[in-house]
Scaffold this motif. Structure first.
Motif, mmCIF file in Angstrom:
data_model
loop_
_atom_site.group_PDB
_atom_site.id
_atom_site.type_symbol
_atom_site.label_atom_id
_atom_site.label_comp_id
_atom_site.label_asym_id
_atom_site.label_seq_id
_atom_site.Cartn_x
_atom_site.Cartn_y
_atom_site.Cartn_z
ATOM 1 N N GLU A 43 25.986 6.285 -10.229
ATOM 2 C CA GLU A 43 27.369 6.700 -10.487
ATOM 3 C C GLU A 43 28.145 5.595 -11.219
ATOM 4 O O GLU A 43 28.969 5.879 -12.080
ATOM 5 N N GLN A 44 27.858 4.340 -10.886
ATOM 6 C CA GLN A 44 28.486 3.225 -11.606
ATOM 7 C C GLN A 44 28.059 3.242 -13.081
ATOM 8 O O GLN A 44 28.867 2.979 -13.966
ATOM 9 N N LYS A 47 29.922 5.925 -14.879
ATOM 10 C CA LYS A 47 31.289 5.457 -15.109
ATOM 11 C C LYS A 47 31.346 4.557 -16.347
ATOM 12 O O LYS A 47 32.213 4.730 -17.220
ATOM 13 N N LYS A 48 30.425 3.622 -16.448
ATOM 14 C CA LYS A 48 30.396 2.719 -17.607
ATOM 15 C C LYS A 48 30.162 3.483 -18.908
ATOM 16 O O LYS A 48 30.772 3.186 -19.932
ATOM 17 N N GLN A 51 33.326 5.182 -19.873
ATOM 18 C CA GLN A 51 34.297 4.191 -20.352
ATOM 19 C C GLN A 51 34.014 3.798 -21.798
ATOM 20 O O GLN A 51 34.944 3.653 -22.596
ATOM 21 N N LEU A 73 36.156 10.691 -15.840
ATOM 22 C CA LEU A 73 36.293 9.324 -15.350
ATOM 23 C C LEU A 73 37.145 9.291 -14.083
ATOM 24 O O LEU A 73 36.812 8.588 -13.124
ATOM 25 N N ASP A 74 38.204 10.058 -14.064
ATOM 26 C CA ASP A 74 39.058 10.113 -12.867
ATOM 27 C C ASP A 74 38.277 10.605 -11.645
ATOM 28 O O ASP A 74 38.436 10.076 -10.543
ATOM 29 N N ASN A 77 35.957 7.822 -10.508
ATOM 30 C CA ASN A 77 36.750 6.769 -9.859
ATOM 31 C C ASN A 77 37.182 7.183 -8.453
ATOM 32 O O ASN A 77 37.170 6.360 -7.529
ATOM 33 N N LYS A 78 37.549 8.434 -8.311
ATOM 34 C CA LYS A 78 37.980 8.930 -7.000
ATOM 35 C C LYS A 78 36.826 8.894 -5.995
ATOM 36 O O LYS A 78 37.019 8.507 -4.848
ATOM 37 N N LEU A 80 34.201 6.897 -6.174
ATOM 38 C CA LEU A 80 33.767 5.511 -5.968
ATOM 39 C C LEU A 80 34.807 4.641 -5.253
ATOM 40 O O LEU A 80 34.470 3.557 -4.783
ATOM 41 N N LYS A 81 36.038 5.080 -5.170
ATOM 42 C CA LYS A 81 37.113 4.254 -4.607
ATOM 43 C C LYS A 81 36.784 3.712 -3.216
ATOM 44 O O LYS A 81 36.900 2.499 -2.993
ATOM 45 N N GLU A 84 34.095 1.023 -3.598
ATOM 46 C CA GLU A 84 34.596 -0.185 -4.258
ATOM 47 C C GLU A 84 35.493 -0.987 -3.327
ATOM 48 O O GLU A 84 35.462 -2.218 -3.332
#
Length: 115
Positions: A43-44, A47-48, A51, A73-74, A77-78, A80-81, A84
């Motif tokens: 998932e990271q 995300k990259k 981006q 992306l949102d 991020n949600k 992975l929050k 992280e």
């Protein structure tokens, strides 16, 4: 013990000890951080990738692409929050110990980059 046997004894003992015990026992924080990184590596990477695509779309003034990628992306991020947040706490603890920091960095290198 003879003068010549003592170094042999030390070498044998040290060799046995090195072979039977780990070079470094990572702290529970290092183990937890590595587990989280492994669990969310894909998932990271996604995300990259998004981006990078967003950056290119921004450079090309491609509003349609920006509009389609931003929600993706949102969503990542949600998801992975929480991970992280946990990682940030663990990393703060890891940075306090150079051995833990080294073990964590080595594990990240072994995890590898995104493709």
């Amino acid at each position: 013990m003879g003068k010549h046997l003592f170094p042999l004894f030390l070498f044998t003992f040290a060799s046995h000890f090195a072979a039977t015990s780990p070079a470094f026992a990572a702290s529970p924080d290092v183990d937890a951080a590595i587990a989280l990184d492994k669990q969310h590596h894909a998932e990271q990477c996604a995300k990259k990738k998004i981006q990078v695509q967003l950056f290119i779309a921004h450079q090309q003034h491609d509003q349609g692409k920006l509009n389609s990628l931003a929600p993706e992306l949102d969503a990542i991020n949600k998801r992975l929050k929480p991970t992280e947040d946990k990682l940030n706490t663990l990393k703060a603890n890891i940075k306090k110990n150079p051995d833990d920091q080294s073990a964590y960095e080595t594990a990240l290198l072994q995890l590898g980059d995104c493709e």
